[in-house]
Design a protein around this motif. Structure first.
Motif, PDB file in Angstrom:
ATOM      1  N   ASN A  18      50.214  33.352  38.310  1.00 50.29           N
ATOM      2  CA  ASN A  18      48.807  33.756  38.321  1.00 50.29           C
ATOM      3  C   ASN A  18      48.201  33.536  36.943  1.00 50.29           C
ATOM      4  OD1 ASN A  18      46.307  34.914  38.849  1.00 50.29           O
ATOM      5  ND2 ASN A  18      47.054  37.002  38.711  1.00 50.29           N
ATOM      6  N   HIS A  19      48.948  33.895  35.899  1.00 42.56           N
ATOM      7  CA  HIS A  19      48.467  33.672  34.527  1.00 42.56           C
ATOM      8  C   HIS A  19      48.425  32.183  34.187  1.00 42.56           C
ATOM      9  CE1 HIS A  19      48.134  37.833  33.267  1.00 42.56           C
ATOM     10  NE2 HIS A  19      49.282  38.083  33.833  1.00 42.56           N
ATOM     11  N   ALA A  20      49.367  31.426  34.740  1.00 42.51           N
ATOM     12  CA  ALA A  20      49.357  29.974  34.500  1.00 42.51           C
ATOM     13  C   ALA A  20      48.101  29.336  35.079  1.00 42.51           C
ATOM     14  CB  ALA A  20      50.601  29.339  35.110  1.00 42.51           C
ATOM     15  N   MET A  21      47.633  29.865  36.207  1.00 45.01           N
ATOM     16  CA  MET A  21      46.452  29.307  36.863  1.00 45.01           C
ATOM     17  C   MET A  21      45.144  29.818  36.265  1.00 45.01           C
ATOM     18  SD  MET A  21      47.392  29.275  40.937  1.00 45.01           S
ATOM     19  CE  MET A  21      47.688  31.053  41.054  1.00 45.01           C
ATOM     20  N   HIS A  22      45.127  31.084  35.852  1.00 43.72           N
ATOM     21  CA  HIS A  22      43.849  31.722  35.513  1.00 43.72           C
ATOM     22  C   HIS A  22      43.714  32.204  34.068  1.00 43.72           C
ATOM     23  CE1 HIS A  22      44.217  32.458  39.989  1.00 43.72           C
ATOM     24  NE2 HIS A  22      43.067  31.802  39.902  1.00 43.72           N
ATOM     25  N   THR A  23      44.816  32.278  33.332  1.00 49.73           N
ATOM     26  CA  THR A  23      44.749  32.803  31.966  1.00 49.73           C
ATOM     27  C   THR A  23      44.924  31.717  30.912  1.00 49.73           C
ATOM     28  OG1 THR A  23      45.665  34.902  32.746  1.00 49.73           O
ATOM     29  CG2 THR A  23      45.641  34.531  30.376  1.00 49.73           C
ATOM     30  N   THR A  24      46.016  30.986  31.017  1.00 49.11           N
ATOM     31  CA  THR A  24      46.345  30.020  29.960  1.00 49.11           C
ATOM     32  C   THR A  24      45.362  28.864  29.876  1.00 49.11           C
ATOM     33  OG1 THR A  24      47.835  28.783  31.437  1.00 49.11           O
ATOM     34  CG2 THR A  24      48.811  30.564  30.130  1.00 49.11           C
ATOM     35  N   VAL A  25      44.583  28.642  30.952  1.00 49.00           N
ATOM     36  CA  VAL A  25      43.638  27.511  30.928  1.00 49.00           C
ATOM     37  C   VAL A  25      42.624  27.629  29.793  1.00 49.00           C
ATOM     38  CG1 VAL A  25      43.850  26.921  33.366  1.00 49.00           C
ATOM     39  CG2 VAL A  25      42.223  28.695  32.667  1.00 49.00           C
ATOM     40  N   LEU A  26      42.222  28.866  29.466  1.00 44.54           N
ATOM     41  CA  LEU A  26      41.225  29.034  28.403  1.00 44.54           C
ATOM     42  C   LEU A  26      41.807  28.794  27.010  1.00 44.54           C
ATOM     43  CD1 LEU A  26      38.398  29.629  27.495  1.00 44.54           C
ATOM     44  CD2 LEU A  26      38.894  32.076  27.622  1.00 44.54           C
ATOM     45  N   VAL A  85      36.419  29.776  35.070  1.00 39.83           N
ATOM     46  CA  VAL A  85      37.532  30.228  35.912  1.00 39.83           C
ATOM     47  C   VAL A  85      38.165  31.471  35.307  1.00 39.83           C
ATOM     48  CG1 VAL A  85      39.886  29.670  36.645  1.00 39.83           C
ATOM     49  CG2 VAL A  85      38.059  28.007  36.982  1.00 39.83           C
ATOM     50  N   PHE A  86      38.416  31.442  34.012  1.00 39.17           N
ATOM     51  CA  PHE A  86      39.011  32.590  33.319  1.00 39.17           C
ATOM     52  C   PHE A  86      38.108  33.817  33.417  1.00 39.17           C
ATOM     53  CE2 PHE A  86      39.334  35.290  29.602  1.00 39.17           C
ATOM     54  CZ  PHE A  86      40.696  35.502  29.461  1.00 39.17           C
ATOM     55  N   MET A  87      36.844  33.678  33.075  1.00 38.82           N
ATOM     56  CA  MET A  87      35.929  34.816  32.993  1.00 38.82           C
ATOM     57  C   MET A  87      35.655  35.439  34.361  1.00 38.82           C
ATOM     58  SD  MET A  87      35.262  35.462  29.849  1.00 38.82           S
ATOM     59  CE  MET A  87      33.824  36.526  30.026  1.00 38.82           C
ATOM     60  N   ILE A  88      35.283  34.621  35.337  1.00 40.33           N
ATOM     61  CA  ILE A  88      34.932  35.158  36.653  1.00 40.33           C
ATOM     62  C   ILE A  88      36.148  35.733  37.359  1.00 40.33           C
ATOM     63  CG2 ILE A  88      34.097  34.558  38.955  1.00 40.33           C
ATOM     64  CD1 ILE A  88      32.147  32.658  37.736  1.00 40.33           C
ATOM     65  N   PHE A  89      37.264  35.017  37.285  1.00 41.85           N
ATOM     66  CA  PHE A  89      38.460  35.509  37.967  1.00 41.85           C
ATOM     67  C   PHE A  89      38.879  36.875  37.440  1.00 41.85           C
ATOM     68  CE2 PHE A  89      43.014  36.221  38.183  1.00 41.85           C
ATOM     69  CZ  PHE A  89      43.249  36.081  39.534  1.00 41.85           C
ATOM     70  N   TRP A  90      39.018  37.000  36.131  1.00 36.62           N
ATOM     71  CA  TRP A  90      39.532  38.252  35.584  1.00 36.62           C
ATOM     72  C   TRP A  90      38.509  39.380  35.668  1.00 36.62           C
ATOM     73  CZ3 TRP A  90      44.289  39.162  35.683  1.00 36.62           C
ATOM     74  CH2 TRP A  90      45.227  38.139  35.487  1.00 36.62           C
ATOM     75  N   ALA A  91      37.223  39.056  35.631  1.00 38.80           N
ATOM     76  CA  ALA A  91      36.201  40.091  35.808  1.00 38.80           C
ATOM     77  C   ALA A  91      36.303  40.688  37.211  1.00 38.80           C
ATOM     78  CB  ALA A  91      34.812  39.510  35.576  1.00 38.80           C
ATOM     79  N   LEU A  92      36.427  39.820  38.217  1.00 34.25           N
ATOM     80  CA  LEU A  92      36.536  40.297  39.592  1.00 34.25           C
ATOM     81  C   LEU A  92      37.900  40.933  39.865  1.00 34.25           C
ATOM     82  CD1 LEU A  92      34.808  37.337  41.483  1.00 34.25           C
ATOM     83  CD2 LEU A  92      33.873  39.606  40.997  1.00 34.25           C
ATOM     84  N   PHE A  93      38.937  40.356  39.296  1.00 34.93           N
ATOM     85  CA  PHE A  93      40.297  40.880  39.496  1.00 34.93           C
ATOM     86  C   PHE A  93      40.400  42.315  38.973  1.00 34.93           C
ATOM     87  CE2 PHE A  93      44.745  41.593  38.593  1.00 34.93           C
ATOM     88  CZ  PHE A  93      45.419  40.953  39.628  1.00 34.93           C
ATOM     89  N   LEU A  94      39.837  42.560  37.796  1.00 31.33           N
ATOM     90  CA  LEU A  94      39.891  43.903  37.203  1.00 31.33           C
ATOM     91  C   LEU A  94      38.980  44.875  37.940  1.00 31.33           C
ATOM     92  CD1 LEU A  94      39.927  42.968  33.405  1.00 31.33           C
ATOM     93  CD2 LEU A  94      41.849  43.735  34.808  1.00 31.33           C
ATOM     94  N   LEU A  95      37.917  44.354  38.537  1.00 29.70           N
ATOM     95  CA  LEU A  95      37.007  45.203  39.317  1.00 29.70           C
ATOM     96  C   LEU A  95      37.649  45.587  40.647  1.00 29.70           C
ATOM     97  CD1 LEU A  95      34.161  46.440  39.650  1.00 29.70           C
ATOM     98  CD2 LEU A  95      33.465  44.278  40.717  1.00 29.70           C
TER      99      LEU A  95
END
Length: 230
Positions: free
Chosen positions: A127-135, A98-108
């Motif tokens: 957004n960070h609570a859902m996609h960043t802090t999980v890792l 979730v962390f890797m794919i989300f942020w790769a696509l988000f930054l693209l």
């Protein structure tokens, strides 16, 4: 002291994930959602499924911590086995993907995965609570708690089953609504779609192996010494 810290950590993280899940439901309940997107509700999103999974895992982890003080270890070993299986095969690999794919696509191009209109529904910190802090939360669990991994065959079979189940769920939603859950999927040809799903699956497997390797490197020697002492 160390076990008390782990118990407190599990309790706090469990409470955090309960809050996140309720916050998502509360925010979505205030929105006028198009009919095509009502099918599957929030359970169509891998992010939401992962957050629910993390809630279950940390609830079980805290339950084991609490019962460990009042029950014999042999009486609750099934809870430990379920906790370890859940974390090693699902919770860690899924939060990593979730962390890797989300942020790769988000930054693209964020419109491919998290359109700007969602900023009106969820604040940026969420957004960070859902996609960043999980890792980092999952990685912290790796370092503070030993987990008994299943055989690779068992782990990979279950991981494959879950992957096929979610892809089937995405295809089911598309067949009913004629709309892809994620905008990026609408831009891919059938061949590229298959490649995308397979690449995501390989990434999930890679994180499974990474978790297994980290667990062995961090806890392998300590567990062996503990067995010898017994």
């Amino acid at each position: 002291m160390a076990r008390t810290f782990v118990s407190i950590y599990h309790f706090l993280v469990w409470g955090w994930y309960i809050f996140i899940n309720f916050y998502i439901s509360f925010q979505l309940s205030k929105q006028q959602i198009p009919k095509a997107r009502q099918y599957g509700s929030q359970w169509r999103y891998l992010t939401v499924l992962n957050l629910f999974l993390q809630t279950i895992f940390y609830g079980i982890a805290f339950l084991y911590d609490a019962m460990k003080g009042v029950k014999r270890k042999e009486d609750i070993k099934w809870i430990a086995a379920f906790r370890d299986f859940l974390f090693s095969v699902l919770a860690l690999p899924l939060s990593s993907v979730v962390f890797m794919i989300f942020w790769a696509l988000f930054l693209l191009d964020r419109e491919l995965v998290y359109p700007k209109t969602l900023d009106e529904v969820f604040p940026k910190w969420f957004n960070h609570a859902m996609h960043t802090t999980v890792l980092p939360i999952s990685l912290t669990e790796v370092f503070i708690n030993h987990h008994q991994y299943p055989s690779r065959k068992t782990g990979l079979v279950f991981l494959s089953f879950i992957s096929v189940a979610y892809i089937s769920w995405l295809l089911k939603i598309y067949s009913v609504t004629k709309e892809w859950v994620y905008p990026i999927l609408a831009k891919l040809s059938p061949v590229n779609l298959a490649v995308f799903f397979f690449a995501a699956y390989l990434l999930l497997v890679c994180f499974y192996f990474l978790g297994e390797h980290l667990n062995q490197q961090i806890w392998g020697n300590r567990v062996q010494k503990s067995i010898k002492m017994k």
